[in-house]
Design a protein around this motif. Structure first.
Motif, PDB file in Angstrom:
ATOM      1  N   ALA A  18      13.027   8.877   4.201  1.00 35.63           N
ATOM      2  CA  ALA A  18      12.482   8.354   2.939  1.00 35.63           C
ATOM      3  C   ALA A  18      13.427   8.690   1.800  1.00 35.63           C
ATOM      4  N   THR A  19      13.845   7.660   1.083  1.00 35.90           N
ATOM      5  CA  THR A  19      14.719   7.887  -0.072  1.00 35.90           C
ATOM      6  C   THR A  19      13.931   8.390  -1.271  1.00 35.90           C
ATOM      7  N   ASP A  20      12.650   8.071  -1.336  1.00 38.65           N
ATOM      8  CA  ASP A  20      11.798   8.460  -2.458  1.00 38.65           C
ATOM      9  C   ASP A  20      10.450   8.933  -1.915  1.00 38.65           C
ATOM     10  N   LEU A  21      10.348  10.227  -1.639  1.00 35.21           N
ATOM     11  CA  LEU A  21       9.130  10.770  -1.041  1.00 35.21           C
ATOM     12  C   LEU A  21       7.900  10.529  -1.904  1.00 35.21           C
ATOM     13  N   ALA A  22       8.030  10.684  -3.212  1.00 38.34           N
ATOM     14  CA  ALA A  22       6.881  10.496  -4.109  1.00 38.34           C
ATOM     15  C   ALA A  22       6.378   9.053  -4.051  1.00 38.34           C
ATOM     16  N   ALA A  23       7.292   8.077  -4.070  1.00 43.32           N
ATOM     17  CA  ALA A  23       6.891   6.665  -4.021  1.00 43.32           C
ATOM     18  C   ALA A  23       6.280   6.312  -2.671  1.00 43.32           C
ATOM     19  N   THR A  24       6.845   6.824  -1.591  1.00 41.69           N
ATOM     20  CA  THR A  24       6.307   6.583  -0.255  1.00 41.69           C
ATOM     21  C   THR A  24       4.908   7.176  -0.137  1.00 41.69           C
ATOM     22  N   LYS A  25       4.739   8.393  -0.606  1.00 44.72           N
ATOM     23  CA  LYS A  25       3.433   9.063  -0.585  1.00 44.72           C
ATOM     24  C   LYS A  25       2.407   8.278  -1.401  1.00 44.72           C
ATOM     25  N   ALA A  26       2.766   7.857  -2.584  1.00 44.26           N
ATOM     26  CA  ALA A  26       1.853   7.089  -3.440  1.00 44.26           C
ATOM     27  C   ALA A  26       1.489   5.754  -2.789  1.00 44.26           C
ATOM     28  N   PHE A  27       2.464   5.076  -2.195  1.00 49.63           N
ATOM     29  CA  PHE A  27       2.218   3.785  -1.558  1.00 49.63           C
ATOM     30  C   PHE A  27       1.205   3.908  -0.419  1.00 49.63           C
ATOM     31  N   PHE A  28       1.465   4.787   0.539  1.00 53.20           N
ATOM     32  CA  PHE A  28       0.567   4.898   1.683  1.00 53.20           C
ATOM     33  C   PHE A  28      -0.801   5.439   1.282  1.00 53.20           C
ATOM     34  N   GLY A  29      -0.850   6.287   0.271  1.00 56.66           N
ATOM     35  CA  GLY A  29      -2.136   6.757  -0.223  1.00 56.66           C
ATOM     36  C   GLY A  29      -2.964   5.629  -0.812  1.00 56.66           C
ATOM     37  N   ALA A  30      -2.332   4.773  -1.610  1.00 56.04           N
ATOM     38  CA  ALA A  30      -3.048   3.680  -2.279  1.00 56.04           C
ATOM     39  C   ALA A  30      -3.333   2.508  -1.337  1.00 56.04           C
ATOM     40  N   ALA A  31      -2.358   2.114  -0.526  1.00 57.53           N
ATOM     41  CA  ALA A  31      -2.504   0.921   0.309  1.00 57.53           C
ATOM     42  C   ALA A  31      -3.301   1.171   1.586  1.00 57.53           C
ATOM     43  N   PHE A  32      -3.213   2.388   2.145  1.00 56.75           N
ATOM     44  CA  PHE A  32      -3.848   2.663   3.434  1.00 56.75           C
ATOM     45  C   PHE A  32      -4.748   3.898   3.434  1.00 56.75           C
ATOM     46  N   ASP A  33      -4.912   4.536   2.275  1.00 57.47           N
ATOM     47  CA  ASP A  33      -5.782   5.701   2.128  1.00 57.47           C
ATOM     48  C   ASP A  33      -5.316   6.898   2.956  1.00 57.47           C
ATOM     49  N   TRP A  34      -4.006   7.040   3.114  1.00 56.03           N
ATOM     50  CA  TRP A  34      -3.475   8.194   3.822  1.00 56.03           C
ATOM     51  C   TRP A  34      -3.441   9.386   2.876  1.00 56.03           C
ATOM     52  N   SER A  35      -3.542  10.573   3.429  1.00 56.54           N
ATOM     53  CA  SER A  35      -3.339  11.794   2.653  1.00 56.54           C
ATOM     54  C   SER A  35      -2.166  12.549   3.277  1.00 56.54           C
TER      55      SER A  35
END
Length: 119
Positions: free
Chosen positions: A14-31
């Motif tokens: 992941a080039t941008d951990l914060a953006a990846t984390k935010a994306f999967f949290g919002a789009a797929f409800d991952w924590s």
């Protein structure tokens, strides 16, 4: 439960951990669980795994494996992917057994989503 000889964990760059984390949290409800500035882990998503800081990304065009998520409502999932910063790289298409689309998340990793039925 861990099983001998079975898939247990997957890791992605992941080039941008914060953006990846935010994306999967919002789009797929991952924590996620943060493990320092260079690693985030997810669990209870069918397969546990994580993302490590890297300048590379995972793509089928370069021979990477494709991880495919399931959706009961593929059109709603496609809308969420786009709404939260994912880029659709293959629009919804039919294949034997259902339909699917491919997308990249903010760090450039390619994933797909499938659903039963045809478009």
């Amino acid at each position: 439960m861990n099983q001998d000889g079975k898939l247990n964990y997957v890791e992605f760059p992941a080039t941008d951990l914060a953006a990846t984390k935010a994306f999967f949290g919002a789009a797929f409800d991952w924590s996620f669980t943060d493990y320092g500035p260079d690693y985030i882990a997810f669990s209870d998503q069918g397969l546990d795994g994580g993302f490590f800081r890297s300048e590379q990304s995972s793509s089928t065009a370069t021979g990477a494996a494709l991880l495919v998520l399931y959706s009961a409502d593929i059109k709603a999932t496609l809308a969420k992917v786009q709404q939260h910063g994912g880029t659709v790289i293959k629009a919804i298409f039919d294949f034997p057994g259902g339909c699917r689309f491919h997308f990249t998340e903010p760090s450039g990793n390619e994933f797909a989503v499938w659903s039963e039925g045809q478009v």
